[in-house]
Design a protein around this motif. Structure first.
Motif, PDB file in Angstrom:
ATOM      1  N   VAL A 105       0.715  -1.128  -0.154  1.00 30.01           N
ATOM      2  CA  VAL A 105       0.128   0.094   0.008  1.00 30.01           C
ATOM      3  C   VAL A 105       0.974   1.172   0.051  1.00 30.01           C
ATOM      4  CG1 VAL A 105      -2.089  -1.028   1.316  1.00 30.01           C
ATOM      5  CG2 VAL A 105      -0.349   0.083   2.453  1.00 30.01           C
ATOM      6  N   GLY A 106       0.271   2.248  -0.327  1.00 29.58           N
ATOM      7  CA  GLY A 106       1.127   3.560  -0.529  1.00 29.58           C
ATOM      8  C   GLY A 106       0.374   4.284   0.889  1.00 29.58           C
ATOM      9  N   CYS A 131       0.007 -11.048   7.298  1.00 32.94           N
ATOM     10  CA  CYS A 131       0.995 -11.214   6.407  1.00 32.94           C
ATOM     11  C   CYS A 131       1.977 -10.211   6.418  1.00 32.94           C
ATOM     12  CB  CYS A 131       0.751 -11.637   4.944  1.00 32.94           C
ATOM     13  SG  CYS A 131      -0.254 -10.198   4.146  1.00 32.94           S
ATOM     14  N   ASP A 132       3.085 -10.052   5.718  1.00 31.90           N
ATOM     15  CA  ASP A 132       4.007  -9.017   5.519  1.00 31.90           C
ATOM     16  C   ASP A 132       3.382  -7.577   4.752  1.00 31.90           C
ATOM     17  OD1 ASP A 132       5.964 -10.259   7.067  1.00 31.90           O
ATOM     18  OD2 ASP A 132       7.024 -10.937   5.188  1.00 31.90           O
ATOM     19  N   VAL A 133       3.625  -6.386   5.403  1.00 31.82           N
ATOM     20  CA  VAL A 133       3.107  -5.282   4.845  1.00 31.82           C
ATOM     21  C   VAL A 133       4.120  -4.358   4.250  1.00 31.82           C
ATOM     22  CG1 VAL A 133       1.748  -3.131   4.890  1.00 31.82           C
ATOM     23  CG2 VAL A 133       0.961  -5.567   5.950  1.00 31.82           C
ATOM     24  N   LEU A 134       4.171  -3.929   2.816  1.00 30.73           N
ATOM     25  CA  LEU A 134       5.158  -3.170   2.510  1.00 30.73           C
ATOM     26  C   LEU A 134       4.537  -1.674   2.320  1.00 30.73           C
ATOM     27  CD1 LEU A 134       7.766  -2.265   1.390  1.00 30.73           C
ATOM     28  CD2 LEU A 134       7.120  -2.867  -0.788  1.00 30.73           C
ATOM     29  N   THR A 135       4.719  -0.760   3.316  1.00 36.07           N
ATOM     30  CA  THR A 135       4.213   0.607   3.205  1.00 36.07           C
ATOM     31  C   THR A 135       5.066   1.455   2.136  1.00 36.07           C
ATOM     32  OG1 THR A 135       3.041   0.363   5.148  1.00 36.07           O
ATOM     33  CG2 THR A 135       3.267   2.687   4.126  1.00 36.07           C
ATOM     34  N   VAL A 136       4.793   1.836   1.039  1.00 39.42           N
ATOM     35  CA  VAL A 136       5.548   2.832   0.179  1.00 39.42           C
ATOM     36  C   VAL A 136       5.331   4.256   0.252  1.00 39.42           C
ATOM     37  CG1 VAL A 136       6.291   3.214  -2.318  1.00 39.42           C
ATOM     38  CG2 VAL A 136       5.640   0.829  -1.504  1.00 39.42           C
ATOM     39  N   HIS A 137       6.209   4.945   0.573  1.00 42.11           N
ATOM     40  CA  HIS A 137       6.019   6.390   0.828  1.00 42.11           C
ATOM     41  C   HIS A 137       6.509   7.113  -0.451  1.00 42.11           C
ATOM     42  CE1 HIS A 137       6.262   6.259   5.113  1.00 42.11           C
ATOM     43  NE2 HIS A 137       6.730   5.090   5.092  1.00 42.11           N
TER      44      HIS A 137
END
Length: 137
Positions: A105-106, A131-137
């Motif tokens: 997610v952004g 589960c793993d979460v990747l937060t994109v800045h």
């Protein structure tokens, strides 16, 4: 990493999240599920129906379709799924239902008041995900 769920709404942070998802999916040969969530309203409170006219399911279908097209053009295996309801809950439900390895997610960096009121989609997804979460800045 077999399955990645991407929350996508065509904001600038979501576009960056899509770019990162494309990189990961290409590297790992992942299946990507692009979702855009049309938030529902309580019709009894608002009296105007289940959706805001400016935030309709059709608009979200178009957004996720455009995101899916971008990923397909990069050779990524893509599926699109429309969500209806609370955005973080729908992203999390889809990730659990599909046994996702990663949610991407952004984030728009909400202000302090938005964070205190729990209005950050990325924050809610991070707190509740299994589960793993990747937060994109």
């Amino acid at each position: 990493m077999k399955t990645i769920v991407l929350g996508y709404d065509e904001t600038e942070p979501a576009r960056r999240a899509l770019e990162r998802t494309a990189e990961l999916a290409t590297t790992f040969g992942s299946h990507v599920i692009v979702t855009s969530v049309a938030p529902t309203l309580n019709a009894m409170v608002h009296g105007i129906g289940p959706f805001e006219h400016w935030n309709s399911p059709e608009m979200h279908r178009e957004q996720q379709a455009r995101g899916g097209t971008i990923l397909r053009q990069r050779g990524v295996d893509v599926e699109t799924v429309l969500g209806l309801g609370d955005t973080p809950d729908e992203i999390l439900r889809l990730a659990e239902e599909r046994n996702a390895d990663l949610i991407v997610v952004g984030t728009r960096e909400p202000n302090l008041l938005a964070r205190l009121l729990g209005q950050s989609v990325s924050g809610a997804v991070q707190r509740k995900a299994h589960c793993d979460v990747l937060t994109v800045h």
